[in-house]
Design an enzyme around this catalytic site. Structure first.
Site, PDB file in Angstrom:
ATOM      1  N   GLY A  24       5.888   0.884   2.665  1.00 30.47           N
ATOM      2  CA  GLY A  24       7.222   0.308   2.861  1.00 30.47           C
ATOM      3  C   GLY A  24       7.228  -0.983   3.661  1.00 30.47           C
ATOM      4  N   SER A  25       6.190  -1.812   3.497  1.00 26.57           N
ATOM      5  CA  SER A  25       6.126  -3.052   4.282  1.00 26.57           C
ATOM      6  C   SER A  25       7.250  -4.017   3.912  1.00 26.57           C
ATOM      7  CB  SER A  25       4.765  -3.729   4.125  1.00 26.57           C
ATOM      8  OG  SER A  25       4.488  -3.958   2.764  1.00 26.57           O
ATOM      9  N   SER A  26       7.573  -4.128   2.623  1.00 28.77           N
ATOM     10  CA  SER A  26       8.635  -5.077   2.247  1.00 28.77           C
ATOM     11  C   SER A  26       9.978  -4.609   2.789  1.00 28.77           C
ATOM     12  CB  SER A  26       8.699  -5.250   0.731  1.00 28.77           C
ATOM     13  OG  SER A  26       9.016  -4.028   0.107  1.00 28.77           O
ATOM     14  N   ASP A  57      12.914   3.664   0.994  1.00 32.09           N
ATOM     15  CA  ASP A  57      12.191   2.843   1.976  1.00 32.09           C
ATOM     16  C   ASP A  57      13.142   2.153   2.946  1.00 32.09           C
ATOM     17  OD1 ASP A  57      10.182   3.524   0.247  1.00 32.09           O
ATOM     18  OD2 ASP A  57       9.288   1.525   0.177  1.00 32.09           O
ATOM     19  N   ALA A 117       0.826  -1.211   0.000  1.00 33.64           N
ATOM     20  CA  ALA A 117       0.000   0.000   0.000  1.00 33.64           C
ATOM     21  C   ALA A 117       0.854   1.253   0.000  1.00 33.64           C
ATOM     22  CB  ALA A 117      -0.921  -0.016   1.217  1.00 33.64           C
ATOM     23  N   GLY A 118       2.151   1.112  -0.263  1.00 37.96           N
ATOM     24  CA  GLY A 118       3.024   2.277  -0.324  1.00 37.96           C
ATOM     25  C   GLY A 118       3.587   2.677   1.026  1.00 37.96           C
ATOM     26  N   ALA A 170      10.508  -2.903   5.480  1.00 40.19           N
ATOM     27  CA  ALA A 170      10.550  -3.132   6.927  1.00 40.19           C
ATOM     28  C   ALA A 170      10.849  -4.600   7.224  1.00 40.19           C
ATOM     29  CB  ALA A 170       9.222  -2.707   7.553  1.00 40.19           C
TER      30      ALA A 170
END
Ligand code: MEV
Length: 351
Positions: free
Chosen positions: A118-120, A164, A115-116, A122
């Protein structure tokens, strides 16, 4: 067992323009991915993704992930998630000079997927940190950020920017211009995030802006104007006292710049009905400013509001699936899990 967590991020200013060498200011937010790593006696890697919107899964494999067993979730989602975990494992093995190290890994995240936010990044930052520590090595945050960038770069076929991963590793507000990333000392900012439950296609959206920019001089000027907004915003942040709460004047001025930025992104064709509806809901509820964050097309908006007004309004906005307050995360990657995975939004991991 070693546990690390790392934050997601919002763009205060500058997405899309950053692709053309303009600066951008992403800010880490208190929404985290947490990775638990335990070394194994063999060279297998076993990954369990808990709390995922994709129901969680467990995969065990040796060496490369080519021969993965079937699992009860859509294959493309598992492939995507495993790509990031694989790349993090490779970086940790390389950093610790332990090519045959095996791990049991558990990934949890309260950052909405794709969803923008920056989950990946993190997951990759927390994964490399936890795995190297588990092998008895400690990476400086800058090296961690660099290794996490290389991991994302590999998985995303060279499309990753440093924003990110640097922001997730270091925390706080960050200025990114090309490969140059540096922290900006800033007061804590009262972010509110609205999420429409979807995600835009970053590659397509970036390509769309590129086409517009090539076709119309005024689109190229629009990209440059976003750069001007970023420079102005950065000046305001640098002039503020980082140890005091943000002044009303600072919030008003930053909000105005966010509104400008959203208008220009809209003109570049990367907003959407649901993003615009959320931006207006937040503004009408008294936010100092609001804009889309990330690639656009769907996904998240970020508003600046120290009151609960925007969050409440967003929760009643058609098309908004979730809304939450997300303070600036002054700490980037950290050991342990105290205070992690808090929040009230959808859970997800690894992408
Ligand atoms: C996507 O999160 C941000 C973009 O600026 C693309 C990029 O910087 O790689 C749209």
């Amino acid at each position: 067992m070693t546990v690390s967590s790392a934050p997601g991020k919002v763009y205060l200013f500058g997405e899309h323009a950053v692709v053309y060498g303009e600066p951008a200011v992403p800010c880490a937010i208190e929404r985290r991915a947490r990775v638990d790593v335990e070394a194994r006696a063999d060279d297998h890697v076993r990954v369990r993704a808990a709390d995922l919107s994709l129901d969680g899964f467990t995969v065990e494999y040796t060496g490369s992930t080519d021969g993965r067993p079937d699992v009860d979730v859509p294959r493309p989602l598992v492939d995507a998630a495993m790509g990031y975990v694989d790349a993090a494992v490779d970086q940790a093995r390389d950093a610790a000079d332990a090519p045959d190290a095996g791990f049991d890994i558990v990934v949890e995240s309260d950052i909405p997927l794709g969803a923008g936010l920056g989950s990946s990044a993190a997951v990759v930052v927390a994964g490399i940190d936890a795995a190297t520590r588990e092998l008895g090595h400690e990476l400086a945050p800058e090296e961690l950020a660099d290794r996490a960038f290389r991991a994302e770069y590999e998985v995303q076929d060279g499309q990753a920017s440093r924003a990110d991963t640097f922001c997730s590793a270091m925390g706080g507000a960050v200025r990114v211009e090309g490969d140059d990333c540096r922290a900006i000392e800033t007061p804590s900012l009262p972010f509110v995030v609205g999420f429409d439950g979807g995600a835009g296609d970053t590659g397509e959206l970036v390509a769309g802006v590129r086409r517009l920019r090539e076709e119309y001089e005024f689109a190229a000027d629009t990209v440059e104007s976003i750069g001007d907004i970023v420079r102005r915003g950065e000046e305001l942040l640098r002039a503020a006292d980082p140890d005091a709460p943000p002044t009303e004047e600072l919030l008003v001025e930053l909000g105005r710049l966010m509104d400008f930025d959203h208008g220009l992104l809209e003109a570049l064709g990367v907003s959407s009905r649901s993003l615009d509806a959320m931006v207006w809901a937040a503004r009408d509820a008294g936010a100092h400013g609001a804009k889309l964050t990330g690639a656009g097309g769907g996904g998240c908006i970020v508003a600046l509001d120290s009151t609960p007004g925007s969050r409440t309004a967003l929760r009643f906005t058609p098309g908004c699936e979730d809304a939450f307050q997300a303070e600036l995360a002054t700490e980037g990657v950290r050991v342990g899990d105290a205070g992690d995975a808090k929040g009230d939004g959808p859970a997800g991991a690894a992408r």
